[in-house]
Design a protein around this motif. Structure first.
Motif, PDB file in Angstrom:
ATOM      1  N   LYS A   1      12.980  15.410  16.585  1.00 38.76           N
ATOM      2  CA  LYS A   1      14.192  15.218  17.380  1.00 38.76           C
ATOM      3  C   LYS A   1      14.982  16.524  17.481  1.00 38.76           C
ATOM      4  CE  LYS A   1      13.834  10.769  18.183  1.00 38.76           C
ATOM      5  NZ  LYS A   1      13.773  10.180  19.493  1.00 38.76           N
ATOM      6  N   LEU A  20      20.390   8.446  14.703  1.00 45.16           N
ATOM      7  CA  LEU A  20      19.095   7.928  15.150  1.00 45.16           C
ATOM      8  C   LEU A  20      18.879   6.466  14.760  1.00 45.16           C
ATOM      9  CD1 LEU A  20      16.863  11.051  14.442  1.00 45.16           C
ATOM     10  CD2 LEU A  20      17.862  10.314  16.619  1.00 45.16           C
ATOM     11  N   GLN A  22      21.086   4.232  14.937  1.00 46.28           N
ATOM     12  CA  GLN A  22      21.948   3.393  15.767  1.00 46.28           C
ATOM     13  C   GLN A  22      21.737   3.693  17.253  1.00 46.28           C
ATOM     14  OE1 GLN A  22      26.055   3.351  14.453  1.00 46.28           O
ATOM     15  NE2 GLN A  22      25.430   4.071  12.441  1.00 46.28           N
ATOM     16  N   THR A  23      20.496   3.862  17.652  1.00 42.91           N
ATOM     17  CA  THR A  23      20.216   4.244  19.036  1.00 42.91           C
ATOM     18  C   THR A  23      20.667   3.202  20.057  1.00 42.91           C
ATOM     19  OG1 THR A  23      17.969   3.378  18.861  1.00 42.91           O
ATOM     20  CG2 THR A  23      18.286   5.747  18.466  1.00 42.91           C
ATOM     21  N   LYS A  24      20.849   1.978  19.630  1.00 43.16           N
ATOM     22  CA  LYS A  24      21.329   0.946  20.554  1.00 43.16           C
ATOM     23  C   LYS A  24      22.827   1.083  20.827  1.00 43.16           C
ATOM     24  CE  LYS A  24      17.721  -2.323  19.470  1.00 43.16           C
ATOM     25  NZ  LYS A  24      17.328  -3.573  18.869  1.00 43.16           N
ATOM     26  N   PRO A  26      25.294   3.917  21.744  1.00 44.19           N
ATOM     27  CA  PRO A  26      25.481   5.323  22.096  1.00 44.19           C
ATOM     28  C   PRO A  26      26.788   5.917  21.554  1.00 44.19           C
ATOM     29  CG  PRO A  26      25.260   3.964  24.080  1.00 44.19           C
ATOM     30  CD  PRO A  26      25.182   3.062  22.907  1.00 44.19           C
ATOM     31  N   ASN A  72      21.661   4.894  29.475  1.00 47.09           N
ATOM     32  CA  ASN A  72      20.624   3.852  29.469  1.00 47.09           C
ATOM     33  C   ASN A  72      19.671   3.946  30.649  1.00 47.09           C
ATOM     34  OD1 ASN A  72      21.431   2.559  27.066  1.00 47.09           O
ATOM     35  ND2 ASN A  72      23.101   1.557  28.166  1.00 47.09           N
ATOM     36  N   LYS A  76      16.042   7.542  29.010  1.00 45.48           N
ATOM     37  CA  LYS A  76      17.140   7.943  28.110  1.00 45.48           C
ATOM     38  C   LYS A  76      17.559   6.796  27.192  1.00 45.48           C
ATOM     39  CE  LYS A  76      19.438   9.344  31.611  1.00 45.48           C
ATOM     40  NZ  LYS A  76      20.452   9.768  32.559  1.00 45.48           N
ATOM     41  N   GLY A  78      17.903   4.625  24.383  1.00 47.01           N
ATOM     42  CA  GLY A  78      17.426   4.710  23.010  1.00 47.01           C
ATOM     43  C   GLY A  78      17.002   6.104  22.587  1.00 47.01           C
ATOM     44  N   ASN A  79      17.015   7.048  23.495  1.00 46.98           N
ATOM     45  CA  ASN A  79      16.624   8.430  23.182  1.00 46.98           C
ATOM     46  C   ASN A  79      17.849   9.338  23.272  1.00 46.98           C
ATOM     47  OD1 ASN A  79      13.746   8.093  22.798  1.00 46.98           O
ATOM     48  ND2 ASN A  79      13.660   7.643  24.986  1.00 46.98           N
ATOM     49  N   VAL A  80      18.602   9.357  22.199  1.00 42.84           N
ATOM     50  CA  VAL A  80      19.867  10.078  22.182  1.00 42.84           C
ATOM     51  C   VAL A  80      19.692  11.554  22.519  1.00 42.84           C
ATOM     52  CG1 VAL A  80      19.848  10.519  19.696  1.00 42.84           C
ATOM     53  CG2 VAL A  80      22.018  10.373  20.886  1.00 42.84           C
ATOM     54  N   GLU A  81      18.573  12.140  22.112  1.00 43.41           N
ATOM     55  CA  GLU A  81      18.354  13.563  22.387  1.00 43.41           C
ATOM     56  C   GLU A  81      18.225  13.826  23.884  1.00 43.41           C
ATOM     57  OE1 GLU A  81      14.282  11.780  22.026  1.00 43.41           O
ATOM     58  OE2 GLU A  81      16.182  11.541  20.968  1.00 43.41           O
TER      59      GLU A  81
END
Length: 158
Positions: A1, A20, A22-24, A26, A72, A76, A78-81
């Protein structure tokens, strides 16, 4: 990541794991924005917490993003990066435009008023541009001592 979003290197392992895990959610990134982006304390989300609309500084300055970031949309979610990289791109684009507007406004607005109309980071950048030009002109005209008085008056006016 961290390789996908190098600003994660500014976070400790525990902080990164907290984001990471808490990806649900933001908004979980909020406490760590200051470590990832200098000058940004928080971002403002839409009411549904799926679109980032603006950047907020510790001082309370708000800079609206021209390109809003939907956290969302597409891959993107769930992929905070990925959405933080988009925030970074949007921030650069937005601050470039704001700085250009501020450069144009500097010569048309009273300085004491101009300083208050623009975000602090932009004021510092634009003021340095004009200060450099003015110092160079004062040196070329052999009027540096006069310019010292001018800058003293500018500082007193603030």
């Amino acid at each position: 990541k961290r390789l996908a979003f190098p600003r994660f290197f500014f976070l400790s392992n525990d902080e990164l794991l907290m984001i990471l895990s808490q990806t649900k959610d933001p908004t979980a990134v909020q406490p760590h924005m200051g470590k990832c982006f200098e000058g940004i304390n928080r971002v403002r989300f839409s009411e549904s917490n799926d679109v980032i609309e603006a950047m907020l500084s510790v001082e309370g300055e708000v800079v609206e993003l021209d390109q809003k970031v939907n956290v969302n949309a597409g891959d993107k979610k769930g992929n905070v990066e990925k959405w933080l990289a988009e925030v970074q791109d949007s921030m650069i684009d937005c601050l470039t435009k704001v700085t250009a507007k501020s450069v144009r406004a500097y010569s048309k607005t009273e300085r004491t008023k101009w300083v208050l109309e623009w975000p602090g980071q932009v004021v510092i950048s634009v003021d340095n541009i004009y200060w450099t030009q003015e110092v160079a002109a004062a040196i070329d005209a052999a009027r540096l001592e006069e310019y010292v008085k001018v800058t003293g008056q500018q500082l007193t006016g603030l």
